[in-house]
Design a protein around this motif. Structure first.
Motif, PDB file in Angstrom:
ATOM      1  N   GLU A  32      35.478  50.960 -64.002  1.00 43.65           N
ATOM      2  CA  GLU A  32      36.810  50.387 -64.337  1.00 43.65           C
ATOM      3  C   GLU A  32      36.880  49.232 -63.267  1.00 43.65           C
ATOM      4  O   GLU A  32      37.190  48.151 -63.595  1.00 43.65           O
ATOM      5  CB  GLU A  32      37.768  51.289 -64.644  1.00 43.65           C
ATOM      6  N   THR A  78      37.172  45.347 -63.713  1.00 49.44           N
ATOM      7  CA  THR A  78      38.320  44.598 -63.357  1.00 49.44           C
ATOM      8  C   THR A  78      38.117  43.382 -62.207  1.00 49.44           C
ATOM      9  O   THR A  78      38.396  42.403 -62.515  1.00 49.44           O
ATOM     10  CB  THR A  78      39.299  45.356 -62.700  1.00 49.44           C
ATOM     11  N   SER A 107      42.173  41.823 -68.207  1.00 43.40           N
ATOM     12  CA  SER A 107      42.239  42.332 -66.840  1.00 43.40           C
ATOM     13  C   SER A 107      43.535  43.033 -66.542  1.00 43.40           C
ATOM     14  O   SER A 107      43.399  44.085 -65.831  1.00 43.40           O
ATOM     15  CB  SER A 107      42.294  40.973 -65.793  1.00 43.40           C
ATOM     16  N   ALA A 153      42.740  46.401 -68.263  1.00 41.44           N
ATOM     17  CA  ALA A 153      41.988  47.325 -67.271  1.00 41.44           C
ATOM     18  C   ALA A 153      42.671  47.742 -65.976  1.00 41.44           C
ATOM     19  O   ALA A 153      42.406  49.025 -65.759  1.00 41.44           O
ATOM     20  CB  ALA A 153      40.800  46.553 -66.931  1.00 41.44           C
ATOM     21  N   ALA A 154      43.671  46.952 -65.366  1.00 41.90           N
ATOM     22  CA  ALA A 154      44.226  47.481 -64.217  1.00 41.90           C
ATOM     23  C   ALA A 154      45.119  48.557 -64.568  1.00 41.90           C
ATOM     24  O   ALA A 154      45.360  49.455 -63.626  1.00 41.90           O
ATOM     25  CB  ALA A 154      44.954  46.199 -63.762  1.00 41.90           C
TER      26      ALA A 154
END
Length: 377
Positions: free
Chosen positions: A93, A97, A154, A157-158
């Motif tokens: 991950e 990112t 983004s 994913a964060a």
């Protein structure tokens, strides 16, 4: 990039915490309850049980606690493996990112370069004809959509990364607490068992000194049937002094086989027979002798308590007493003999004799919870 959410859903669909550990703790809360103190005058606890009965109950508790501890240990190992998998997924991950952030920068740079160093909006305002302005508008719309999608990916994913890290941290803390609780439970039972074992041995020593055996301490609950017509007299043992060995503690050669086991270990009838002797005193301390239908006799010596009375019929594998270190003994163990007659002087080597009857005797792993090493005698 599109496979990342699917992988994450698979990860999230599997619980991080192993449910068996809390259930084990709830089921075993009763094991941590203090045992009633011994009565100095009579050796009975507040509920009326003898020290032998108390030791037998604690052995059962220790077995349950050890079983739960082992299940917890296996669950902990499974949880650690899951945590390792989560860490690997978290690393992926982080890589994704980082790649998304690079994509954002690349798209922004392409936008700027594609307009000759000017933003798309300024380029469209300076366009020479309407067709160029429409083409610039379409290019700008596609570029903005790509940027918006990259920003959304983004941010998603964060958030996913942060949530997974929080879940992994919660799982680790819960696992540490549950493992520590199981460890405390096992140690508590072991400490109480150790205290009860030496209380039992003290009572046995008094009985041997007085030459009068206490009454039989019967096992609580049903016993497991024997696996065959003959069994080893104890479980979880280590072999110590063998037949016909020499030593300072014996006036002649050693007449039996010693099984090193903790005080209070259940002693079982090697085969079906009749109790011909329950006695206290002398070098053998507290002893039991059985007569078997095949004409042989077996002796069980240095006991801490009997579980049968003289004249009683017993079956193979039945508990007939608890091991100890009474009489001429250097440590907790069972002295086991096979004889041609009831009396001393007719012993045969019990290890090959048991082997002839289908019982292979050799060191076993584990000696139970409590004082362990046995001695000769």
């Amino acid at each position: 990039m599109s496979s990342c959410p699917a992988r994450h859903r698979r990860l999230r669909s599997r619980p991080l915490l192993v449910p068996v550990l809390p259930a084990l703790l709830c089921a075993l809360l009763g094991l941590g309850a203090p045992t009633a103190a011994a009565d100095p005058a009579g050796g009975a606890d507040a509920a009326g049980g003898t020290a032998g009965a108390r030791v037998a109950r604690l052995y059962q508790e220790a077995a349950r606690a050890s079983e739960a501890y082992e299940r917890g240990r296996l669950a902990a190992a499974e949880q650690q493996a899951k945590a390792a998998r989560i860490q690997r997924l978290l690393a992926l991950e982080r890589q994704r990112t980082h790649a998304l952030h690079r994509d954002l920068g690349r798209l922004a740079r392409e936008q700027y370069r594609g307009s000759g160093g000017l933003p798309y909006a300024a380029g469209m305002l300076l366009a020479a004809d309407p067709e160029e302005m429409l083409r610039g508008s379409r290019i700008a719309a596609h570029a903005n959509l790509a940027v918006d999608n990259a920003v959304t990916r983004s941010r998603t994913a964060a958030r996913r990364l942060a949530a997974s890290e929080r879940e992994a941290a919660v799982a680790r803390r819960a696992l540490d607490r549950q493992t520590a609780a199981l460890d405390r439970l096992k140690k508590s039972v072991k400490e109480r068992l150790g205290q009860a074992q030496w209380t039992l041995q003290g009572e046995a020593d008094q009985a041997v000194a007085a030459g009068s055996c206490p009454g039989a301490t019967r096992p609580e609950g049903p016993e497991e049937p024997a696996p065959g017509p003959w069994v080893a007299p104890v479980a979880g043992y280590q072999l110590s002094a063998g037949f016909d060995s020499a030593g300072a503690h014996w006036s002649h050669r050693h007449t039996g086989q010693d099984f090193a086991v903790p005080i209070g270990t259940p002693v079982r009838a090697a085969g079906a027979g009749r109790v011909v002797r329950v006695s206290c005193g002398g070098g053998f301390g507290m002893e039991i002798v059985l007569a078997h239908p095949n004409g042989y006799f077996t002796q069980y010596a240095h006991l801490a308590s009997p579980a049968v009375d003289q004249g009683e019929r017993v079956r193979a594998g039945q508990r007939i007493g608890q091991s100890g270190t009474s009489g001429n003994s250097t440590g907790p163990h069972l002295h086991f003999e096979v004889r041609l007659t009831e009396e001393m002087g007719s012993a045969v080597d019990p290890v090959p004799w048991l082997a002839e009857h289908g019982v292979v005797v050799g060191d076993e792993s584990g000696g139970g919870d409590g004082s362990g090493a046995g001695g000769g005698g």
